[in-house]
Structures are given as structure tokens and as C-alpha cells.
Design an enzyme around this catalytic site. Structure first.
Site, mmCIF file in Angstrom:
data_model
loop_
_atom_site.group_PDB
_atom_site.id
_atom_site.type_symbol
_atom_site.label_atom_id
_atom_site.label_comp_id
_atom_site.label_asym_id
_atom_site.label_seq_id
_atom_site.Cartn_x
_atom_site.Cartn_y
_atom_site.Cartn_z
ATOM 1 N N HIS A 1 0.843 -1.204 0.000
ATOM 2 C CA HIS A 1 0.000 0.000 0.000
ATOM 3 C C HIS A 1 0.881 1.258 0.000
ATOM 4 O O HIS A 1 0.613 2.213 -0.729
ATOM 5 C CB HIS A 1 -0.899 0.034 1.242
ATOM 6 C CG HIS A 1 -1.967 -1.022 1.263
ATOM 7 N ND1 HIS A 1 -2.122 -1.907 2.301
ATOM 8 C CD2 HIS A 1 -2.951 -1.318 0.371
ATOM 9 C CE1 HIS A 1 -3.141 -2.709 2.049
ATOM 10 N NE2 HIS A 1 -3.663 -2.382 0.892
ATOM 11 N N LYS B 1 -15.868 -7.604 4.084
ATOM 12 C CA LYS B 1 -14.769 -8.039 4.967
ATOM 13 C C LYS B 1 -15.013 -7.618 6.409
ATOM 14 O O LYS B 1 -15.496 -6.525 6.655
ATOM 15 C CB LYS B 1 -13.448 -7.409 4.510
ATOM 16 C CG LYS B 1 -12.978 -7.794 3.123
ATOM 17 C CD LYS B 1 -11.663 -7.085 2.817
ATOM 18 C CE LYS B 1 -11.157 -7.351 1.401
ATOM 19 N NZ LYS B 1 -10.050 -6.450 1.029
ATOM 20 N N ARG C 1 -2.412 -6.073 -8.256
ATOM 21 C CA ARG C 1 -1.314 -7.023 -8.091
ATOM 22 C C ARG C 1 -1.286 -8.025 -9.231
ATOM 23 O O ARG C 1 -0.267 -8.258 -9.844
ATOM 24 C CB ARG C 1 -1.456 -7.789 -6.777
ATOM 25 C CG ARG C 1 -0.877 -7.090 -5.598
ATOM 26 C CD ARG C 1 -1.335 -7.728 -4.340
ATOM 27 N NE ARG C 1 -2.775 -7.860 -4.355
ATOM 28 C CZ ARG C 1 -3.528 -8.079 -3.294
ATOM 29 N NH1 ARG C 1 -2.966 -8.238 -2.133
ATOM 30 N NH2 ARG C 1 -4.825 -8.159 -3.396
ATOM 31 N N SER D 1 -2.934 -7.712 3.078
ATOM 32 C CA SER D 1 -3.245 -7.526 4.505
ATOM 33 C C SER D 1 -3.614 -8.873 5.122
ATOM 34 O O SER D 1 -3.287 -9.151 6.285
ATOM 35 C CB SER D 1 -4.403 -6.543 4.678
ATOM 36 O OG SER D 1 -4.068 -5.307 4.114
HETATM 37 O O1 PNS Z 1 -8.897 -2.580 0.186
HETATM 38 P P1 PNS Z 1 -10.227 -3.012 -0.401
HETATM 39 O O2 PNS Z 1 -10.952 -3.946 0.562
HETATM 40 O O3 PNS Z 1 -10.088 -3.618 -1.763
HETATM 41 O O4 PNS Z 1 -11.104 -1.676 -0.548
HETATM 42 C C1 PNS Z 1 -12.436 -1.747 -0.991
HETATM 43 C C2 PNS Z 1 -13.162 -0.425 -0.718
HETATM 44 C C3 PNS Z 1 -13.134 -0.101 0.779
HETATM 45 C C4 PNS Z 1 -12.470 0.697 -1.489
HETATM 46 C C5 PNS Z 1 -14.622 -0.603 -1.222
HETATM 47 O O5 PNS Z 1 -15.232 -1.641 -0.526
HETATM 48 C C6 PNS Z 1 -15.429 0.678 -1.088
HETATM 49 O O6 PNS Z 1 -15.348 1.547 -1.935
HETATM 50 N N1 PNS Z 1 -16.193 0.802 0.023
HETATM 51 C C7 PNS Z 1 -16.988 1.974 0.297
HETATM 52 C C8 PNS Z 1 -18.483 1.712 -0.003
HETATM 53 C C9 PNS Z 1 -18.750 1.778 -1.487
HETATM 54 O O7 PNS Z 1 -18.628 2.813 -2.116
HETATM 55 N N2 PNS Z 1 -19.119 0.616 -2.053
HETATM 56 C C10 PNS Z 1 -19.420 0.478 -3.464
HETATM 57 C C11 PNS Z 1 -18.175 0.248 -4.268
HETATM 58 S S1 PNS Z 1 -18.541 0.119 -5.959
#
Ligand code: PNS
Length: 161
Positions: free
Chosen positions: A17, A41, A90, A128
């Protein structure tokens, strides 16, 4: 001013990150690293811990800000007047999920594009999830996470302690 948003679960943030943050900070006037909720998650670290870790890791990067947000990414990006969402990729296995999220965010906020930075080869294996698993078993996470936060991660997760 060109503002980018780098969102993620950061549970916890890794050197992979940090590599994306460093490189993305050169592409924007300001980069906002946003610790967010991924509904799929369950988090091991609290939002406060995630933000604290990210702030300590990035304190040498003057144009990087760290925040947390629990709503929709598309709304957050609009509120911050950002021009792009930054994500790290990745492997091919990341692509389908990231592509889906990029398209959904574009649909929710047509003004914003998602830009992808390829991970450095040395961080290809890093996640992570892997950090949490090693830490829980008392393994050495040096080289996986920033020195500044390593002990805090071990203190929280190492079940042998
Ligand atoms: O590190 P990650 O788990 O890949 O991050 C995912 C994250 C937190 C960026 C995604 O789940 C997110 O955008 N969450 C906020 C809620 C939202 O906007 N959800 C719709 C995404 S299309």
C-alpha cells in the site's frame, strides 16, 4: 488543484500500500488516503487504528492526507472534489473485482475515473490477509509492513503474546 483519492480497507496497511501511496502522491497535487468500510470483509483493526497506522507511515509525504469515511466512495470523491480514484493492482486475480468497482463508481459519479497502478514486483505476494495470518501465528512481518507500525500489529494480533 488535482486531488486523488486512494481508498481501501487497510486492515492493516502494508508496504505494498505504501508503495502505491508514494507513487500516486507524485501524480497528484494532493492525495487523500481514505480508510473505508468494505462490506464484504470483517475488520481486525478499528478505523482509528487504521488511520493512525497510515498517518505514521506517510508522515514524510507532505501532500498526503489520511482520513476515514464510512459512506459511499463515489459520494466521498465528489465531496473532496477529487478527479480520480487510485487503486493498486497485483495480479489478474484482482482485476475482475476492481473493474467491477471502477464501473460501478463511474455509474454513480460520472466525473470520476479510476486509475490503476501496477504493484512493484517485490510486493506481488503481499496482502493484509497474509500479514494478519503471519502475525497471528507469531511470525516475523518485517519487510511486509512499515517498521513504525510493526510492533503495534504484533501486539494486537499475536495470539502467543
Ligand atoms: O482494500 P479493499 O478492501 O479492496 O477496498 C475496498 C473499498 C473499501 C475501497 C470498497 O469496498 C469501497 O469503496 N467501500 C466503500 C463503499 C462503497 O462505495 N461501495 C461500493 C463500491 S462500488
Amino acid at each position: 488543484m488535482r486531488i486523488g483519492v486512494y481508498p481501501g480497507s487497510f486492515d492493516p496497511a502494508t508496504l505494498g500500500h505504501l508503495d502505491i501511496i508514494r507513487r500516486a502522491s507524485k501524480l497528484f497535487d494532493k492525495l487523500i488516503v481514505a480508510a473505508m468500510v468494505n462490506g464484504e470483509k470483517r475488520s481486525s483493526f478499528t478505523m482509528e487504528e487504521k488511520v493512525d497506522f497510515l498517518k505514521r507511515m506517510t508522515c514524510d509525504l507532505p501532500n498526503v492526507e489520511v482520513e476515514s469515511f464510512s459512506g459511499l466512495l463515489a459520494d466521498y470523491v465528489k465531496e473532496k472534489q477529487a478527479c480520480a480514484i487510485v487503486k493498486g493492482l497485483r495480479a489478474v486475480s484482482d482485476f475482475e473485482y476492481e473493474f467491477q468497482m471502477a464501473l460501478a463508481n463511474k455509474k454513480l459519479n460520472a466525473d470520476v475515473d479510476t486509475v490503476f497502478l501496477m504493484t512493484e514486483q517485490k510486493y506481488l505476494f503481499l496482502s493484509s490477509t497474509i500479514v494478519r495470518d503471519i502475525a497471528r501465528h507469531g511470525g516475523d512481518i518485517t519487510g511486509f509492513v512499515s517498521e513504525e507500525i510493526r510492533d503495534d500489529i504484533m501486539n494486537k494480533l499475536d495470539q502467543a503474546k
